[in-house]
Design an enzyme around this catalytic site. Structure first.
Site, PDB file in Angstrom:
ATOM      1  N   LYS A 179       0.880  -1.182   0.000  1.00 44.25           N
ATOM      2  CA  LYS A 179       0.000   0.000   0.000  1.00 44.25           C
ATOM      3  C   LYS A 179       0.908   1.220   0.000  1.00 44.25           C
ATOM      4  O   LYS A 179       1.438   1.617   1.028  1.00 44.25           O
ATOM      5  CB  LYS A 179      -0.884  -0.018   1.258  1.00 44.25           C
ATOM      6  CG  LYS A 179      -2.245   0.637   1.112  1.00 44.25           C
ATOM      7  CD  LYS A 179      -2.218   2.123   0.786  1.00 44.25           C
ATOM      8  CE  LYS A 179      -1.951   3.008   1.976  1.00 44.25           C
ATOM      9  NZ  LYS A 179      -1.679   4.414   1.593  1.00 44.25           N
ATOM     10  N   GLU A 254       9.525   1.241  10.716  1.00 47.97           N
ATOM     11  CA  GLU A 254      10.657   2.161  10.495  1.00 47.97           C
ATOM     12  C   GLU A 254      10.057   3.551  10.568  1.00 47.97           C
ATOM     13  O   GLU A 254       9.319   3.944   9.671  1.00 47.97           O
ATOM     14  CB  GLU A 254      11.282   1.939   9.115  1.00 47.97           C
ATOM     15  CG  GLU A 254      11.717   0.526   8.807  1.00 47.97           C
ATOM     16  CD  GLU A 254      12.921   0.119   9.616  1.00 47.97           C
ATOM     17  OE1 GLU A 254      13.588   0.992  10.190  1.00 47.97           O
ATOM     18  OE2 GLU A 254      13.178  -1.086   9.708  1.00 47.97           O
ATOM     19  N   CYS A 287      14.172  10.678   6.574  1.00 48.44           N
ATOM     20  CA  CYS A 287      14.031  10.266   7.976  1.00 48.44           C
ATOM     21  C   CYS A 287      15.376  10.214   8.685  1.00 48.44           C
ATOM     22  O   CYS A 287      15.470  10.476   9.882  1.00 48.44           O
ATOM     23  CB  CYS A 287      13.363   8.905   8.051  1.00 48.44           C
ATOM     24  SG  CYS A 287      14.222   7.645   7.097  1.00 48.44           S
ATOM     25  N   GLU A 382      10.127  15.933  14.954  1.00 47.85           N
ATOM     26  CA  GLU A 382      10.556  15.825  13.560  1.00 47.85           C
ATOM     27  C   GLU A 382       9.737  16.781  12.683  1.00 47.85           C
ATOM     28  O   GLU A 382       8.510  16.745  12.702  1.00 47.85           O
ATOM     29  CB  GLU A 382      10.339  14.387  13.075  1.00 47.85           C
ATOM     30  CG  GLU A 382      10.791  14.157  11.662  1.00 47.85           C
ATOM     31  CD  GLU A 382      10.385  12.787  11.128  1.00 47.85           C
ATOM     32  OE1 GLU A 382       9.221  12.394  11.309  1.00 47.85           O
ATOM     33  OE2 GLU A 382      11.245  12.120  10.529  1.00 47.85           O
TER      34      GLU A 382
HETATM   35  P1  NAD Z   1       2.434   8.427   7.532  1.00 48.23           P
HETATM   36  O1  NAD Z   1       2.613   7.680   8.789  1.00 48.23           O
HETATM   37  O2  NAD Z   1       1.475   9.554   7.491  1.00 48.23           O
HETATM   38  O3  NAD Z   1       1.992   7.454   6.341  1.00 48.23           O
HETATM   39  C1  NAD Z   1       2.766   6.336   5.991  1.00 48.23           C
HETATM   40  C2  NAD Z   1       1.879   5.320   5.296  1.00 48.23           C
HETATM   41  O4  NAD Z   1       0.906   4.840   6.215  1.00 48.23           O
HETATM   42  C3  NAD Z   1       1.096   5.858   4.105  1.00 48.23           C
HETATM   43  O5  NAD Z   1       1.061   4.882   3.096  1.00 48.23           O
HETATM   44  C4  NAD Z   1      -0.289   6.073   4.684  1.00 48.23           C
HETATM   45  O6  NAD Z   1      -1.304   6.018   3.719  1.00 48.23           O
HETATM   46  C5  NAD Z   1      -0.387   4.913   5.634  1.00 48.23           C
HETATM   47  N1  NAD Z   1      -1.368   5.056   6.720  1.00 48.23           N
HETATM   48  C6  NAD Z   1      -1.792   6.188   7.324  1.00 48.23           C
HETATM   49  N2  NAD Z   1      -2.700   5.892   8.277  1.00 48.23           N
HETATM   50  C7  NAD Z   1      -2.851   4.546   8.279  1.00 48.23           C
HETATM   51  C8  NAD Z   1      -3.625   3.647   9.054  1.00 48.23           C
HETATM   52  N3  NAD Z   1      -4.441   4.068  10.024  1.00 48.23           N
HETATM   53  N4  NAD Z   1      -3.505   2.336   8.809  1.00 48.23           N
HETATM   54  C9  NAD Z   1      -2.683   1.881   7.843  1.00 48.23           C
HETATM   55  N5  NAD Z   1      -1.912   2.693   7.076  1.00 48.23           N
HETATM   56  C10 NAD Z   1      -1.999   4.012   7.293  1.00 48.23           C
HETATM   57  O7  NAD Z   1       3.885   8.911   7.112  1.00 48.23           O
HETATM   58  P2  NAD Z   1       4.281   9.832   5.879  1.00 48.23           P
HETATM   59  O8  NAD Z   1       3.881  11.224   6.172  1.00 48.23           O
HETATM   60  O9  NAD Z   1       3.842   9.185   4.605  1.00 48.23           O
HETATM   61  O10 NAD Z   1       5.867   9.702   5.907  1.00 48.23           O
HETATM   62  C11 NAD Z   1       6.676  10.515   6.671  1.00 48.23           C
HETATM   63  C12 NAD Z   1       7.147   9.797   7.900  1.00 48.23           C
HETATM   64  O11 NAD Z   1       7.803   8.584   7.537  1.00 48.23           O
HETATM   65  C13 NAD Z   1       8.182  10.578   8.677  1.00 48.23           C
HETATM   66  O12 NAD Z   1       7.948  10.464  10.046  1.00 48.23           O
HETATM   67  C14 NAD Z   1       9.483   9.897   8.297  1.00 48.23           C
HETATM   68  O13 NAD Z   1      10.540  10.083   9.198  1.00 48.23           O
HETATM   69  C15 NAD Z   1       9.057   8.488   8.212  1.00 48.23           C
HETATM   70  N6  NAD Z   1      10.018   7.685   7.452  1.00 48.23           N
HETATM   71  C16 NAD Z   1      10.778   6.762   8.120  1.00 48.23           C
HETATM   72  C17 NAD Z   1      11.722   6.034   7.431  1.00 48.23           C
HETATM   73  C18 NAD Z   1      12.574   5.009   8.138  1.00 48.23           C
HETATM   74  O14 NAD Z   1      13.141   4.151   7.471  1.00 48.23           O
HETATM   75  N7  NAD Z   1      12.693   5.040   9.451  1.00 48.23           N
HETATM   76  C19 NAD Z   1      11.887   6.219   6.066  1.00 48.23           C
HETATM   77  C20 NAD Z   1      11.102   7.179   5.424  1.00 48.23           C
HETATM   78  C21 NAD Z   1      10.153   7.905   6.129  1.00 48.23           C
END
Ligand code: NAD
Length: 482
Positions: A179, A254, A287, A382
């Site tokens: 997804k 992650e 991240c 962050e």
């Molecule tokens: P997010 O948590 O808003 O969304 C991530 C994913 O989760 C998306 O596909 C979203 O549609 C899905 N999602 C949202 N709500 C959900 C739910 N209730 N159930 C299931 N899926 C759901 O994050 P974002 O804004 O897309 O990404 C940014 C974040 O990701 C930042 O905090 C960043 O640091 C982190 N990130 C971490 C890494 C790592 O490897 N540690 C890498 C890249 C990004």
């Protein structure tokens, strides 16, 4: 069947389920951060499509498992080759979708995704099963594919980040439902086409498009899933963790970061300042970025002079232009979020040293704060944008204390010329990865993950294969079988 023409390339905007395109009934708009225009209307899945996708993965599981690691490795290697052959298309679509720098996508990021598949083809084919004798029995650890896995990814570097999870899951024998994030869902649709071209059996790899609230939530609640692997924010991880707990499904996360970039007085200050300015690359939507600059008081002025000179050389603009170094933010909502952090910091009395304003379209100026105190929101949370903080420290102990003073623990960067200090500080910084005098290089067999609210579990190398496998001990009484 629906598709969009993105950067001159046709991209399916439907789900990919059981080896077929599935349109679904609802759609959502995807914009390009380059100029804010709508580039696609993508299928918005819900419970029905999540059900179809998990059922397809479930049906494909026995055949995929039976292929064995070597059979699967052949397909994974073919997929890696196809990714390398399609770099221009993948890079162009991803650049339009999320505005990562085109050169970086073409030269590094997409090839890295191919390397993930190649790496896991090799690792899985040579994954050892332990054999030993004890207490009059022969013992063997058997590794079995866990079953259908959900992979949920964020909008930054969506293609490459998805392959960190998809590659080990497939290599270990688990069919996948991916997804992708709703702000950048297009390049993962191309991955589906490439799996079909590589000859993956239907249902082994599925893409469920849609929002987190609808498609994501329905997917992670599905009782037929055996693993959930998530990359995104700690807030979403908590919700997914609850869904995973209900079905007792193992889950890795992650999550976000707020890494320190620590500069000691014995460091190569030119290199440290250049790397600090480089934290604005990809508009800070990384991240692992070292967003808290911690600099030894004795070299404060020398460092800042070099840092400002390096930031002045940044070119904000269109991610397709070779001279651009800082690209637009992903979405107007994200720009408003970043700007909200900046405005609250100014209002709270943190000193704005440079930047702090939108710079046209979705661009945002590289921004630096000297916080009024370490508990300022701008230090502790962050931002995920081009916003850094600058603090000084007197000695190693204070550098370590400041480094470890947030709830995050994803990464750290240390600049020093002392081996002893590299070892001491490297050990003391609470993070899943600490780089000394470098940044973002990672051997694909090394573990990767976060501590604290930065993550649960580890990816990379055999750590990810372990996650996607169920371990069994087979114990046979010696002399009882021939
Ligand atoms: P997010 O948590 O808003 O969304 C991530 C994913 O989760 C998306 O596909 C979203 O549609 C899905 N999602 C949202 N709500 C959900 C739910 N209730 N159930 C299931 N899926 C759901 O994050 P974002 O804004 O897309 O990404 C940014 C974040 O990701 C930042 O905090 C960043 O640091 C982190 N990130 C971490 C890494 C790592 O490897 N540690 C890498 C890249 C990004």
């Amino acid at each position: 069947m629906s598709s969009a023409t993105v950067a001159g390339h046709e991209v399916s905007t439907d789900h990919w389920i059981g080896g077929e395109r599935v349109a679904g009934s609802e759609r959502f708009e995807v914009i390009t951060p380059i100029d804010g225009s709508v580039i696609a209307q993508v299928a918005a899945g819900g419970a029905h499509e999540a059900d179809l996708a998990v059922a397809a993965a479930h049906a494909a599981a026995p055949g995929w498992a039976a292929l064995g690691p070597v059979g699967r490795a052949t397909l994974l290697t073919r997929l890696a080759d196809l990714i390398d052959q399609n770099v221009e298309r993948l890079a162009a679509v991803e650049c339009a979708d999320m505005a990562m720098l085109l050169e970086s996508l073409r030269l590094r990021v997409i090839h890295r995704a191919a390397a993930n598949f190649r790496n896991y083809a090799e690792l899985a084919a040579s994954y050892e099963e332990r054999d030993w004798r004890s207490k009059g029995t022969w013992n063997r650890v058997q590794r079995m594919p866990a079953g259908p896995a959900a992979v949920i990814t964020p909008w930054n570097a969506p293609f490459m980040l998805s392959t960190w999870k998809v590659a080990p899951a497939l290599a270990a024998g688990c069919p996948v439902v991916l997804k992708p994030a709703e702000w950048s869902p297009l390049s993962c649709s191309l991955l589906a086409d490439l799996t079909a071209q590589a000859g993956f059996p239907p249902g082994v790899f599925n893409v469920l498009q849609g929002t987190g609230e609808q498609a994501g939530a329905a997917l992670v609640a599905h009782p037929m899933l055996r693993r959930i692997s998530f990359t995104g924010s700690p807030e979403t991880a908590r919700e997914i963790g609850v869904a995973a707990a209900r079905n007792l499904v193992p889950f890795t996360g992650e999550l976000g970061g707020k890494g320190p970039l620590i500069v000691f007085e014995d460091a190569d200050l030119d290199a440290a300042a250049a790397k600090a300015a480089g934290q604005y690359d990809d508009a800070g939507q990384v991240c692992l970025a070292g967003t808290r600059l911690l600099v030894q008081e004795s070299v404060r002025d020398e460092f800042l002079e070099r840092f400002h000179a390096a930031v002045d050389r940044h070119v904000l603009g269109d991610p397709r232009a070779p001279e651009t170094t800082v690209s637009p933010l992903i979405h107007p909502e994200h720009l408003a979020r970043v700007d909200g952090f900046v405005k609250r910091a100014v209002a709270a009395g943190d000193r704005l040293v440079r930047g702090g304003q939108p710079a046209g379209g979705l661009l945002y100026e590289p921004t630096l704060f000297e916080p009024r105190a370490n508990d300022s929101e701008i230090v502790q949370r962050e931002v995920f944008g081009p916003v850094l903080t600058f603090q000084t420290f007197a000695d190693e102990a204070e550098a370590i204390a400041l480094s470890n003073s947030t709830p995050y623990g994803l990464s750290g960067i240390v600049y020093t010329s002392s081996m002893g200090r590299a070892d001491r500080v490297g050990r003391a910084v609470r993070a899943g990865v600490v780089w000394v005098n470098t940044f973002l290089v990672r051997d694909l067999t090394a573990p990767f993950g976060g501590i604290g609210i930065s993550g649960l579990g580890r990816e990379g190398g055999n750590y990810a294969l372990d996650f996607y496998s169920d371990l069994k001990t087979l114990q046979i009484l010696e002399g009882s079988v021939r």
